[in-house]
Structures are given as C-alpha cells and as structure tokens.
Design a protein around this motif. Sequence first.
Motif, PDB file in Angstrom:
ATOM      1  N   THR A 114       0.842  -1.218   0.000  1.00 45.63           N
ATOM      2  CA  THR A 114       0.000   0.000   0.000  1.00 45.63           C
ATOM      3  C   THR A 114       0.864   1.249   0.000  1.00 45.63           C
ATOM      4  OG1 THR A 114      -1.782  -1.174   1.100  1.00 45.63           O
ATOM      5  CG2 THR A 114      -1.852   1.215   1.232  1.00 45.63           C
ATOM      6  N   MET A 115       2.006   1.177   0.674  1.00 41.90           N
ATOM      7  CA  MET A 115       2.945   2.312   0.661  1.00 41.90           C
ATOM      8  C   MET A 115       3.349   2.654  -0.777  1.00 41.90           C
ATOM      9  SD  MET A 115       6.888   2.259   1.858  1.00 41.90           S
ATOM     10  CE  MET A 115       7.305   1.504   0.272  1.00 41.90           C
ATOM     11  N   SER A 116       3.682   1.639  -1.575  1.00 41.79           N
ATOM     12  CA  SER A 116       4.146   1.926  -2.947  1.00 41.79           C
ATOM     13  C   SER A 116       3.019   2.568  -3.758  1.00 41.79           C
ATOM     14  CB  SER A 116       4.681   0.670  -3.628  1.00 41.79           C
ATOM     15  OG  SER A 116       3.624  -0.256  -3.790  1.00 41.79           O
ATOM     16  N   GLN A 117       1.792   2.125  -3.567  1.00 37.66           N
ATOM     17  CA  GLN A 117       0.646   2.709  -4.284  1.00 37.66           C
ATOM     18  C   GLN A 117       0.380   4.142  -3.806  1.00 37.66           C
ATOM     19  OE1 GLN A 117      -1.300   0.569  -6.633  1.00 37.66           O
ATOM     20  NE2 GLN A 117       0.733  -0.299  -6.332  1.00 37.66           N
ATOM     21  N   THR A 118       0.520   4.339  -2.504  1.00 34.77           N
ATOM     22  CA  THR A 118       0.216   5.660  -1.917  1.00 34.77           C
ATOM     23  C   THR A 118       1.268   6.686  -2.320  1.00 34.77           C
ATOM     24  OG1 THR A 118      -0.861   4.520  -0.090  1.00 34.77           O
ATOM     25  CG2 THR A 118      -0.288   6.830   0.278  1.00 34.77           C
ATOM     26  N   ARG A 119       2.526   6.258  -2.339  1.00 36.67           N
ATOM     27  CA  ARG A 119       3.588   7.194  -2.744  1.00 36.67           C
ATOM     28  C   ARG A 119       3.360   7.697  -4.168  1.00 36.67           C
ATOM     29  NH1 ARG A 119       9.372   4.660  -0.603  1.00 36.67           N
ATOM     30  NH2 ARG A 119       9.027   5.014   1.622  1.00 36.67           N
ATOM     31  N   LYS A 120       2.785   6.829  -5.022  1.00 40.93           N
ATOM     32  CA  LYS A 120       2.580   7.210  -6.431  1.00 40.93           C
ATOM     33  C   LYS A 120       1.396   8.164  -6.617  1.00 40.93           C
ATOM     34  CE  LYS A 120       3.629   2.767  -8.100  1.00 40.93           C
ATOM     35  NZ  LYS A 120       2.991   1.615  -8.625  1.00 40.93           N
ATOM     36  N   ALA A 121       0.483   8.177  -5.662  1.00 36.13           N
ATOM     37  CA  ALA A 121      -0.735   8.987  -5.829  1.00 36.13           C
ATOM     38  C   ALA A 121      -0.459  10.452  -5.492  1.00 36.13           C
ATOM     39  CB  ALA A 121      -1.835   8.447  -4.927  1.00 36.13           C
ATOM     40  N   THR A 122      -1.187  11.354  -6.153  1.00 38.96           N
ATOM     41  CA  THR A 122      -0.994  12.789  -5.878  1.00 38.96           C
ATOM     42  C   THR A 122      -1.779  13.191  -4.627  1.00 38.96           C
ATOM     43  OG1 THR A 122      -2.929  13.509  -7.113  1.00 38.96           O
ATOM     44  CG2 THR A 122      -0.866  13.275  -8.362  1.00 38.96           C
ATOM     45  N   ARG A 123      -1.437  14.373  -4.141  1.00 40.57           N
ATOM     46  CA  ARG A 123      -2.116  14.882  -2.947  1.00 40.57           C
ATOM     47  C   ARG A 123      -3.632  14.979  -3.182  1.00 40.57           C
ATOM     48  NH1 ARG A 123       0.075  19.363   1.094  1.00 40.57           N
ATOM     49  NH2 ARG A 123      -1.829  19.751   2.225  1.00 40.57           N
TER      50      ARG A 123
END
Length: 406
Positions: A114-123
Amino acid sequence: MLKVYRHISEALTLQSAEKKDGRNLLADDLSIIKNAAIVCDDSKIIWVGPDDNLEEKYKRIPSINLTGKVITPALVDSHTHIVFAGNRANEYADRLNGVDYQLIANRGGGILFTMSQTRKATRSELFDLAKKRIETLMSYGVKTIEIKSGYALNYDKEKELSEIIFDLKNYFKKLNILIFNTFLAAHAIPTEYKNSEAYLDSVVLPLLTDLAKRKIIDAVDIFHEQKYFTTSDTEKLFKHAHTLNIPVKIHADEFNDNKGAILATKYNALSADHLLCTGKDGILALANSKTVATLLPGTGFFLGKNQANARAFLDSGVKVALASDFNPGSCHCDNLLLLASISGPQYKMNLAEIWSAITLNASHALGLKNQGAIIPGFDAKFSIFDCETVSEITYNWGKNLYSKVF
Ligand code: NIG
Ligand code: FE
C-alpha cells in the motif's frame, strides 16, 4: 438557534454509563427515555427528558417530530487508516488460500505494498479517495472519525498525508464532522532503512516535531509488534511526544503478548488498540488506568484469528471501545454498525457495552470528554435512526437504518 426534537420513540442517553465512566456496564445503563424530547442550540445540549415534562417555553418553539425514530449520541469511529491508494484484494484471495497475513508482509506485500501505491498517488487523488470513504462512514451515522497516516513512510510524503488529514478536518468541520488526526509514520519499516531505529530517528521523530509545532496532528501512534517497532522504539517515541504535549496511542499485542497494553498505561496513552493476545497483567494495568482498550472485531474476523477476550477486559472494569480499523489490508470494512452488531454475540457484550463502545468510550479514546452521551452541557451531536427501539439498530445487522432525512 434553538432546536427542539419531540416525541422521539427512544432516546439513548447513556447518562448512567457516563456516570460510571463507561465501565462495568449493565443493560440498564443505556438510560433510554421513551417518548423523549431534546432541546439544543447550535453546539450544546440544553435539556433532555420525557416529552411530557418539556417546559412550556420550549413547547412554543416549532419542533422536529421524531415519532418512529431513535436518537443516539453520534457514532464515533476511533481507529481508521483511510488515507491510502490501491487495494489488496489479491492478498485477501491469498489469505483464503491459506497464506498468513504476516507471511504476506514478510514477502513485500501488506503495508509496504500500500505504501508503494500511496507514494505514487498525488495529494489531490489521496484527498478525494479519503473524502469518499469519510462520506460512506457518515452514511452510517458516524460523526467523529479518527484517521491515521502511515502509508507513505518517508519524510515528505508522510508529511503530506498528515497535511491531507488536516485539510479533511477543515473541510468536514463545516458539515459538523469532527476528524481526529493521528500521526502513524511508525507503521512499518521501509526497505531503505537498516532497522526500525534508523527509520525512527531519521523520519518519525523529526517529522513529529515539525507537525506538532505546526499544530497539524492530535495524537501519535505506533505499531508495536515483533518485526515492526520494539519497546525501546516505542518508549523513545512516547517520551518525545510527551515533550511536545502530544497524546499517544498504540497498536498493541496483536500478534503476541509483547506487553503493549502495559506500555500504554505507563505513558498514559489515550488508547491501546487490537489487544488480541494481551495477558492478565495487561488487562489489570488497563483496568487501573484511564487508557481505553479499543477492540477491532473486524480485524480478527477478516484475518481469521482468535478474537480478543473482550469479556476479560469488560469484567475487569476496563473501559472498552469498538472501532472499524478500516484499512486496505487487515480489515477492509467501513461499517461500524455492522461490526457493533457482530460484537454482541462474538464478544458477548450487552447493548449498553456495545453502544458505549461506539460513542462514549470511543470519544474518550480520542480524549473528548464532552460527547458520547445525551446530557445537558454535552455537544449536540446525535445520530437518528429509522426504527422505534434501540435494539432494532444492531438487530438489523448489515442493514443501514441511519436516517438520511435529519
Ligand atoms: O491496524 N497493523 C497495522 N495497521 C493496520 C493494518 C494495516 C494494513 O494491513 O494495511 C491494522 O490492522
Ligand atoms: Fe490499525
């Protein structure tokens, strides 16, 4: 402006539960008033009692008729992780094929996925995803929501997650929804760091200082478990939080009895959460403290683990809350009422214990002492349901009786 609710079929006031500090509750501690009336202004409750006793001056004000409805203190979900991107349906499928949650985490899945997916998402993507999830929680009558950060695990993006929760807090304040911002950068150890201490020192502690000084966060939390954060990491974090006047919370004793509950009481934590493996010493420590034991029935259920021994906590006089733990991995369930329904037979809780656990005691788990019961002087925060008795709300498990009209 004064608001008068009249002819409420049942008002669940929890007045007696509040007097008992949410502990050792019997069915009567629900303190239900039939055919009730409530008077409040925009922020506080002014009067509550049987409609027959309503004072003449309030009878003259145009009122809202709640015949055929139940009113309760507004629901509180005191443990969620809802700022994340992506999903983990594949891991869920693996678990059903017999692969263990911890094994999935060890091979790079779990929180780190989930960290890898979240890091890729914009604010703005993350804000919108969380906003939609909050709106779903609201559709069940939840009006106070604790949200934890913890799916970015580096300085800049974790900072952004806490700021997003702060933005959500400001956005939902206008809708009378209270968001509580918990900093959980100590959620897992990203592979960039050689151990938990290195990550704690380089990211968690300095970021905590920054966010506390800017008054962005309301509390700090840590995942105190084997292979995650040690007792010495936890003590270091809690001591630092205390110097900044930030209250602490802890994910404790989920996989082993590693004395997280005792640690919580030592640092006067608002709550210790999970507690599947807590021993007698931990339960006793909680009973003699103000720390709330937050049980998360959805997580044990969804992971297929033995549930927490809720009766042991309740019978020892511990203050127990229930929360969803809504997150992409261990409990992908946003329905606090469904989880409350399941807690009756699963945890052998009576209705006073259940209702206090999702209102009064859950408020205490966030340090809020002016909500969670219908008492003059308390915050005017209610949930209204389309049924005639309190029992019907959780009896209709899986069905949402929250009234969208009021
Ligand atoms: O409370 N255990 C730590 N955090 C979550 C799980 C997070 C995840 O699996 O993504 C919990 O269960
Ligand atoms: Fe959690």
